[in-house]
Design a protein around this motif. Structure first.
Motif, short mmCIF file in Angstrom:
data_model
loop_
_atom_site.label_atom_id
_atom_site.label_comp_id
_atom_site.label_asym_id
_atom_site.label_seq_id
_atom_site.Cartn_x
_atom_site.Cartn_y
_atom_site.Cartn_z
N SER A 122 6.75 -0.86 12.04
CA SER A 122 5.83 -1.97 11.83
C SER A 122 5.22 -1.98 10.42
O SER A 122 4.50 -2.90 10.05
CB SER A 122 4.69 -1.89 12.86
OG SER A 122 3.81 -0.82 12.56
N PHE A 123 5.50 -0.94 9.63
CA PHE A 123 4.76 -0.78 8.37
C PHE A 123 5.04 -1.84 7.32
O PHE A 123 4.12 -2.37 6.71
CB PHE A 123 5.04 0.61 7.76
CG PHE A 123 4.24 1.71 8.42
CD1 PHE A 123 3.45 1.45 9.53
CD2 PHE A 123 4.26 2.99 7.91
CE1 PHE A 123 2.72 2.45 10.14
CE2 PHE A 123 3.52 4.00 8.51
CZ PHE A 123 2.75 3.73 9.62
N ILE A 183 0.83 -1.20 0.00
CA ILE A 183 0.00 0.00 0.00
C ILE A 183 0.87 1.25 0.00
O ILE A 183 1.91 1.30 0.66
CB ILE A 183 -0.92 -0.01 1.25
CG1 ILE A 183 -2.01 -1.09 1.10
CG2 ILE A 183 -1.55 1.36 1.48
CD1 ILE A 183 -2.86 -1.29 2.34
N PHE A 184 0.44 2.29 -0.75
CA PHE A 184 1.14 3.57 -0.78
C PHE A 184 0.24 4.61 -0.12
O PHE A 184 -0.82 4.94 -0.66
CB PHE A 184 1.45 3.96 -2.25
CG PHE A 184 2.47 5.07 -2.40
CD1 PHE A 184 2.37 6.25 -1.70
CD2 PHE A 184 3.55 4.90 -3.27
CE1 PHE A 184 3.32 7.26 -1.84
CE2 PHE A 184 4.50 5.90 -3.43
CZ PHE A 184 4.39 7.08 -2.72
N ASP A 185 0.65 5.09 1.06
CA ASP A 185 -0.11 6.16 1.73
C ASP A 185 0.39 7.50 1.20
O ASP A 185 1.49 7.94 1.52
CB ASP A 185 0.10 6.07 3.25
CG ASP A 185 -0.76 7.07 4.02
OD1 ASP A 185 -1.35 7.97 3.38
OD2 ASP A 185 -0.83 6.96 5.26
N THR A 186 -0.43 8.15 0.37
CA THR A 186 0.03 9.34 -0.36
C THR A 186 -0.06 10.63 0.45
O THR A 186 0.33 11.68 -0.05
CB THR A 186 -0.79 9.54 -1.66
OG1 THR A 186 -2.19 9.72 -1.31
CG2 THR A 186 -0.64 8.36 -2.60
N ASN A 213 5.06 2.54 1.09
CA ASN A 213 5.57 3.91 1.02
C ASN A 213 4.59 4.88 1.68
O ASN A 213 3.39 4.63 1.72
CB ASN A 213 5.78 4.36 -0.43
CG ASN A 213 7.00 3.74 -1.06
OD1 ASN A 213 6.90 2.82 -1.87
ND2 ASN A 213 8.17 4.19 -0.67
N VAL A 214 5.15 6.00 2.15
CA VAL A 214 4.36 7.07 2.75
C VAL A 214 4.92 8.39 2.23
O VAL A 214 6.14 8.56 2.15
CB VAL A 214 4.48 7.06 4.29
CG1 VAL A 214 3.81 8.28 4.91
CG2 VAL A 214 3.90 5.78 4.88
N PHE A 252 11.53 4.57 3.15
CA PHE A 252 10.21 4.39 2.53
C PHE A 252 9.34 5.64 2.65
O PHE A 252 8.23 5.66 2.15
CB PHE A 252 9.49 3.16 3.12
CG PHE A 252 9.10 3.32 4.57
CD1 PHE A 252 9.99 3.03 5.59
CD2 PHE A 252 7.83 3.78 4.91
CE1 PHE A 252 9.62 3.19 6.92
CE2 PHE A 252 7.45 3.94 6.23
CZ PHE A 252 8.36 3.65 7.25
N ILE A 253 9.86 6.67 3.33
CA ILE A 253 9.09 7.91 3.47
C ILE A 253 9.65 8.98 2.54
O ILE A 253 10.86 9.17 2.45
CB ILE A 253 9.12 8.43 4.93
CG1 ILE A 253 8.50 7.40 5.88
CG2 ILE A 253 8.40 9.77 5.05
CD1 ILE A 253 8.44 7.86 7.34
N TYR A 254 8.74 9.66 1.85
CA TYR A 254 9.09 10.84 1.05
C TYR A 254 8.39 12.04 1.68
O TYR A 254 7.48 11.90 2.50
CB TYR A 254 8.65 10.67 -0.41
CG TYR A 254 9.38 9.55 -1.11
CD1 TYR A 254 10.61 9.78 -1.72
CD2 TYR A 254 8.84 8.27 -1.15
CE1 TYR A 254 11.29 8.75 -2.36
CE2 TYR A 254 9.51 7.23 -1.79
CZ TYR A 254 10.73 7.48 -2.39
OH TYR A 254 11.40 6.45 -3.02
#
Ligand code: NI
Length: 257
Positions: free
Chosen positions: A24-25, A2-5, A32-33, A55-57
């Motif tokens: 935990s993601f 899942i990509f949390d935008t 990604n977030v 994994f965070i932008y």
């Protein structure tokens, strides 16, 4: 995955367990977030998170409710943040007429100015628009937002306005509200919009889906939104995840990563 935008993990509501939660993601299927700024301070915090976690932008921008802090100096700070290679969008920016302040003319001025930054930096925009549909559409049209691209996040308007946004090449951000019992309008928007134009988002810590409505939200609850979207679209939850993640990578220009 899942990509949390659209998330706000810099928020103080995550101060007690931020590290454990983010750790935990991956095992929970969150790939990604994008952590979105809403002020100069939170944009800087978003970039800090994006540098700490692969994994965070980050997105850098000032929310319409915070624009009184803007001036040419702080605009230059946003421009500098946009040059950071962990920054993938300008946002969140837009119009919010839910409260009387800041006055609409000031909100419009800085919305347009931040659209210009996105155009110049070749980044998509994350638009926040509440109770301001007509002015938002007018500015998007007059400023040729279709040349910039991006997402109208936490979409709360009619399916007709959604169709106009999609025609301009914009994505529609869908979060926990889709699971609320009174979300008929939002279900119509999801039903009508091609899935290739839908994005998953939390806007956490706000807007947790059912059965957690009113509680602190996090990306871990996105499967409830996925389920609601899959039911409306008549496809599997895996398909929803695969397509919306493709959409997010395309919009944020991450496909090559
Ligand atoms: Ni937000």
């Amino acid at each position: 995955m899942i990509f949390d935008t659209h998330a706000h993990y810099d928020d103080e509501q995550f101060d007690t367990d931020r590290e454990a939660l983010l750790a935990s993601f991956i095992s929970a299927g969150i790939g990604n977030v994008v952590n979105v700024g809403a002020s100069i301070d939170t944009s800087e915090k978003a970039l800090e998170l994006a540098h700490r976690y692969d994994f965070i932008y980050a997105a850098a921008g000032v929310h319409p409710s915070e624009v009184t802090e803007l001036n040419e100096d702080s605009i230059r700070q946003i421009e500098t943040m946009c040059d950071d290679d962990r920054c993938v969008a300008v946002g969140e920016i837009g119009l919010d007429y839910h409260w009387p302040e800041p006055e609409p003319d000031l909100q419009k001025k800085w919305f347009i100015r931040q659209l210009d930054i996105a155009r110049e930096k070749k980044l998509p925009v994350i638009i926040h628009s509440r109770d301001a549909a007509a002015d938002t559409m007018n500015i998007m049209k007059s400023e040729h937002a279709e040349e910039i691209g991006g997402v109208v996040h936490c979409f709360s308007y009619s399916k007709e306005i959604a169709a106009e946004c999609v025609k301009m090449g914009f994505y529609i951000g869908i979060g926990g509200v889709l699971t609320f019992k009174n979300a008929r309008k939002m279900r119509e928007v999801v039903d009508q919009t091609p899935i290739e134009k839908l994005l998953l988002e939390t806007d956490c810590p706000y807007l947790a889906p059912e059965p957690y409505r009113g509680k602190r939200n996090s990306s871990l609850y996105l499967p409830y939104v996925v389920k609601a979207m899959a039911d409306i679209k008549g496809i599997s939850e895996d398909e929803v995840i695969r397509i919306t993640t493709d959409n997010a990578q395309r919009m944020y220009g991450l496909s090559e990563h």
